[in-house]
Design an enzyme around this catalytic site. Structure first.
Site, PDB file in Angstrom:
ATOM      1  N   SER A 114       0.844  -1.206   0.000  1.00 48.76           N
ATOM      2  CA  SER A 114       0.000   0.000   0.000  1.00 48.76           C
ATOM      3  C   SER A 114       0.871   1.245   0.000  1.00 48.76           C
ATOM      4  O   SER A 114       2.020   1.221   0.458  1.00 48.76           O
ATOM      5  CB  SER A 114      -0.864   0.005   1.266  1.00 48.76           C
ATOM      6  OG  SER A 114      -1.529   1.231   1.409  1.00 48.76           O
TER       7      SER A 114
ATOM      8  N   TYR B 277      -2.292  -1.108  11.062  1.00 54.41           N
ATOM      9  CA  TYR B 277      -2.377  -1.536   9.655  1.00 54.41           C
ATOM     10  C   TYR B 277      -1.144  -1.125   8.846  1.00 54.41           C
ATOM     11  O   TYR B 277      -0.582  -1.955   8.113  1.00 54.41           O
ATOM     12  CB  TYR B 277      -3.642  -0.909   9.049  1.00 54.41           C
ATOM     13  CG  TYR B 277      -3.822  -1.092   7.555  1.00 54.41           C
ATOM     14  CD1 TYR B 277      -4.327  -2.278   7.025  1.00 54.41           C
ATOM     15  CD2 TYR B 277      -3.505  -0.055   6.658  1.00 54.41           C
ATOM     16  CE1 TYR B 277      -4.519  -2.424   5.651  1.00 54.41           C
ATOM     17  CE2 TYR B 277      -3.696  -0.202   5.292  1.00 54.41           C
ATOM     18  CZ  TYR B 277      -4.202  -1.384   4.795  1.00 54.41           C
ATOM     19  OH  TYR B 277      -4.386  -1.534   3.440  1.00 54.41           O
TER      20      TYR B 277
ATOM     21  N   LYS C  30       1.714  -3.156   6.078  1.00 55.55           N
ATOM     22  CA  LYS C  30       1.936  -2.865   4.658  1.00 55.55           C
ATOM     23  C   LYS C  30       3.415  -2.548   4.401  1.00 55.55           C
ATOM     24  O   LYS C  30       3.976  -2.927   3.370  1.00 55.55           O
ATOM     25  CB  LYS C  30       1.021  -1.716   4.222  1.00 55.55           C
ATOM     26  CG  LYS C  30      -0.448  -2.112   4.235  1.00 55.55           C
ATOM     27  CD  LYS C  30      -0.736  -3.156   3.168  1.00 55.55           C
ATOM     28  CE  LYS C  30      -1.857  -4.088   3.462  1.00 55.55           C
ATOM     29  NZ  LYS C  30      -2.137  -5.037   2.379  1.00 55.55           N
TER      30      LYS C  30
HETATM   31  N1  LIG Z   1      -8.839  -0.396  -0.909  1.00 60.56           N
HETATM   32  C1  LIG Z   1      -7.745   0.318  -0.704  1.00 60.56           C
HETATM   33  O1  LIG Z   1      -7.781   1.560  -0.680  1.00 60.56           O
HETATM   34  C2  LIG Z   1      -6.445  -0.359  -0.524  1.00 60.56           C
HETATM   35  C3  LIG Z   1      -6.339  -1.709  -0.271  1.00 60.56           C
HETATM   36  N2  LIG Z   1      -5.099  -2.266  -0.108  1.00 60.56           N
HETATM   37  C4  LIG Z   1      -4.969  -3.683   0.175  1.00 60.56           C
HETATM   38  O2  LIG Z   1      -5.612  -4.432  -0.831  1.00 60.56           O
HETATM   39  C5  LIG Z   1      -5.943  -5.707  -0.318  1.00 60.56           C
HETATM   40  C6  LIG Z   1      -7.339  -6.053  -0.762  1.00 60.56           C
HETATM   41  O3  LIG Z   1      -8.256  -5.178  -0.160  1.00 60.56           O
HETATM   42  P1  LIG Z   1      -9.526  -4.571  -0.898  1.00 60.56           P
HETATM   43  O4  LIG Z   1      -9.697  -5.217  -2.196  1.00 60.56           O
HETATM   44  O5  LIG Z   1      -9.418  -3.122  -0.832  1.00 60.56           O
HETATM   45  O6  LIG Z   1     -10.676  -4.964   0.126  1.00 60.56           O
HETATM   46  P2  LIG Z   1     -11.830  -6.058   0.120  1.00 60.56           P
HETATM   47  O7  LIG Z   1     -12.386  -6.017   1.498  1.00 60.56           O
HETATM   48  O8  LIG Z   1     -12.739  -5.853  -1.023  1.00 60.56           O
HETATM   49  O9  LIG Z   1     -11.075  -7.433  -0.138  1.00 60.56           O
HETATM   50  C7  LIG Z   1     -10.427  -8.133   0.880  1.00 60.56           C
HETATM   51  C8  LIG Z   1     -10.236  -9.557   0.425  1.00 60.56           C
HETATM   52  O10 LIG Z   1      -9.417 -10.223   1.379  1.00 60.56           O
HETATM   53  C9  LIG Z   1     -10.108 -11.376   1.826  1.00 60.56           C
HETATM   54  N3  LIG Z   1      -9.774 -11.650   3.204  1.00 60.56           N
HETATM   55  C10 LIG Z   1      -9.884 -10.844   4.292  1.00 60.56           C
HETATM   56  N4  LIG Z   1      -9.452 -11.479   5.382  1.00 60.56           N
HETATM   57  C11 LIG Z   1      -9.058 -12.709   4.988  1.00 60.56           C
HETATM   58  C12 LIG Z   1      -8.524 -13.822   5.650  1.00 60.56           C
HETATM   59  N5  LIG Z   1      -8.295 -13.817   6.961  1.00 60.56           N
HETATM   60  N6  LIG Z   1      -8.235 -14.929   4.918  1.00 60.56           N
HETATM   61  C13 LIG Z   1      -8.449 -14.966   3.586  1.00 60.56           C
HETATM   62  N7  LIG Z   1      -8.972 -13.936   2.907  1.00 60.56           N
HETATM   63  C14 LIG Z   1      -9.265 -12.827   3.600  1.00 60.56           C
HETATM   64  C15 LIG Z   1     -11.580 -11.075   1.645  1.00 60.56           C
HETATM   65  O11 LIG Z   1     -12.276 -12.304   1.570  1.00 60.56           O
HETATM   66  P3  LIG Z   1     -13.744 -12.536   2.211  1.00 60.56           P
HETATM   67  O12 LIG Z   1     -14.563 -11.323   1.883  1.00 60.56           O
HETATM   68  O13 LIG Z   1     -14.198 -13.767   1.541  1.00 60.56           O
HETATM   69  O14 LIG Z   1     -13.542 -12.674   3.669  1.00 60.56           O
HETATM   70  C16 LIG Z   1     -11.542 -10.339   0.331  1.00 60.56           C
HETATM   71  O15 LIG Z   1     -11.458 -11.241  -0.727  1.00 60.56           O
HETATM   72  C17 LIG Z   1      -5.745  -5.622   1.187  1.00 60.56           C
HETATM   73  O16 LIG Z   1      -4.540  -6.260   1.535  1.00 60.56           O
HETATM   74  C18 LIG Z   1      -5.638  -4.132   1.444  1.00 60.56           C
HETATM   75  O17 LIG Z   1      -4.852  -3.860   2.569  1.00 60.56           O
HETATM   76  C19 LIG Z   1      -3.960  -1.548  -0.213  1.00 60.56           C
HETATM   77  C20 LIG Z   1      -4.030  -0.216  -0.456  1.00 60.56           C
HETATM   78  C21 LIG Z   1      -5.260   0.483  -0.630  1.00 60.56           C
HETATM   79  C1  LIG Z   2      -8.388   0.945   3.608  1.00 65.24           C
HETATM   80  C2  LIG Z   2      -7.850   2.306   3.348  1.00 65.24           C
HETATM   81  O1  LIG Z   2      -8.839   3.129   2.817  1.00 65.24           O
HETATM   82  C3  LIG Z   2      -6.761   2.268   2.362  1.00 65.24           C
HETATM   83  O2  LIG Z   2      -5.867   1.249   2.710  1.00 65.24           O
HETATM   84  C4  LIG Z   2      -4.687   1.583   2.300  1.00 65.24           C
HETATM   85  O3  LIG Z   2      -3.741   0.857   2.365  1.00 65.24           O
HETATM   86  C5  LIG Z   2      -4.689   2.958   1.733  1.00 65.24           C
HETATM   87  O4  LIG Z   2      -3.623   3.691   2.157  1.00 65.24           O
HETATM   88  C6  LIG Z   2      -5.961   3.521   2.229  1.00 65.24           C
HETATM   89  O5  LIG Z   2      -5.767   4.136   3.487  1.00 65.24           O
END
Ligand SMILES: NC(=O)C1=CN([C@@H]2O[C@H](COP(=O)(O)OP(=O)(O)OC[C@H]3O[C@@H](n4cnc5c(N)ncnc54)[C@H](OP(=O)(O)O)[C@@H]3O)[C@@H](O)[C@H]2O)C=CC1
Ligand SMILES: C[C@H](O)[C@@H]1OC(=O)[C@H](O)[C@@H]1O
Length: 254
Positions: free
Chosen positions: A144, A157, A161
């Site tokens: 991230s 968090y 990252k």
């Molecule tokens: N959205 C953002 O702004 C940003 C997101 N990220 C990172 O991107 C990644 C994906 O997040 P995002 O797509 O935004 O969010 P979502 O909540 O849409 O997706 C999260 C995914 O992770 C799965 N998940 C959560 N916990 C577990 C677990 N314990 N075991 C297996 N699977 C798990 C969920 O599965 P299920 O729903 O089936 O539990 C889902 O498929 C994360 O690592 C997040 O930190 C990084 C930067 C920015």
């Molecule tokens: C979940 C937050 O909106 C998202 O997660 C990250 O890693 C980004 O920096 C945003 O804060």
């Protein structure tokens, strides 16, 4: 020929958001795709349907990445289904926003266990399989922008990252001799389930948008291209790198 033709790609957290977009993007680029997910079974099934609609094989495997045993099980199921593992996209993550001074111990431990340790064991299990296969591979961690900057309600968090970013750097060194490349993507603020409640605060959302030179928050699909690129042979001399995918937010100081 498509960028990931003939490859097998594994994605953790592939049921929704960035992982789902990466899984479907990989399928459209010619890969067979196995996804891990924790609880969203209907979304996982619909992701597999989209993978199959792209003409590729799909496989959904339920499991909590915080359990180290789940990593080996995911790899084994993927090998059973597709015969090999070429790419691991370590994406599963949570971000339960909470203030620092009264942060519950369990929230810190759960966030670390899912995001950092879950990523560690998944990447390690994939690397073991790739080394055994003997023809290299690629690992892409979804870190991230938060690896580089802080967040008042993300003290538990942001270290996870930064940790994933660091893990890719060290793993790139450990695995280079096996031709396994390790890189991370650093998304900015992407509209997904993870921040739906946080960004319901319209004032905060407007503040976040105002920082982005490209003028909008990201969509999950904005990550698909960068992840497919790093997974592909187009990036065959790229390892230990971190690719910001944030619409320019990080560099926008003034
Ligand atoms: N959205 C953002 O702004 C940003 C997101 N990220 C990172 O991107 C990644 C994906 O997040 P995002 O797509 O935004 O969010 P979502 O909540 O849409 O997706 C999260 C995914 O992770 C799965 N998940 C959560 N916990 C577990 C677990 N314990 N075991 C297996 N699977 C798990 C969920 O599965 P299920 O729903 O089936 O539990 C889902 O498929 C994360 O690592 C997040 O930190 C990084 C930067 C920015
Ligand atoms: C979940 C937050 O909106 C998202 O997660 C990250 O890693 C980004 O920096 C945003 O804060």
């Amino acid at each position: 020929m498509k960028l990931l033709q003939g490859k097998t790609v594994l994605v953790t957290g592939g049921s929704t958001g960035i992982g789902r977009a990466a899984a479907i993007g990989a399928a459209k680029a010619g890969a067979d795709v196995a996804i891990n997910y924790r609880s969203s079974s209907a979304e996982a099934e619909s992701c597999i349907a989209e993978i199959e609609a792209a003409g590729q094989r799909g496989l959904a495997v339920q499991g909590d990445v915080a359990d180290p045993a789940v990593a080996g099980e995911f790899i084994a199921k993927a090998v059973e289904g597709f015969g090999k593992v070429d790419v691991m996209v370590s994406n599963a993550g949570i971000c339960p926003f909470h203030s620092f001074l009264d942060m519950p111990v369990e929230t810190v431990q759960r966030t670390m266990n899912v995001n950092l340790l879950g990523g560690y064991f998944m990447c390690q299990a994939a690397a073991r399989q790739m080394v055994e296969q003997g023809h290299g591979g690629a690992i892409v961690a979804v870190s991230s922008i938060s690896a580089l900057v802080g967040g008042e309600y993300q003290t538990h968090y942001t270290p996870t990252k930064a940790g994933l970013h660091s893990l890719m750097q060290s793993a790139a060194i450990a695995l280079g001799k096996h031709n396994i490349r390790c890189n991370s993507v650093l998304p900015g603020t992407i509209l997904t389930e993870i921040n739906k409640d946080d960004l319901a605060d319209m004032e905060k959302r407007a503040r976040m948008e105002a920082r982005i030179p490209l003028g909008r928050l990201g969509a999950a699909e904005d990550l698909a291209g960068p992840i497919v690129f790093l997974a592909s042979d187009m990036a065959s001399y790229v390892t230990g790198a971190a690719l910001l995918v944030d619409g320019g937010a990080f560099v926008n100081l003034q």
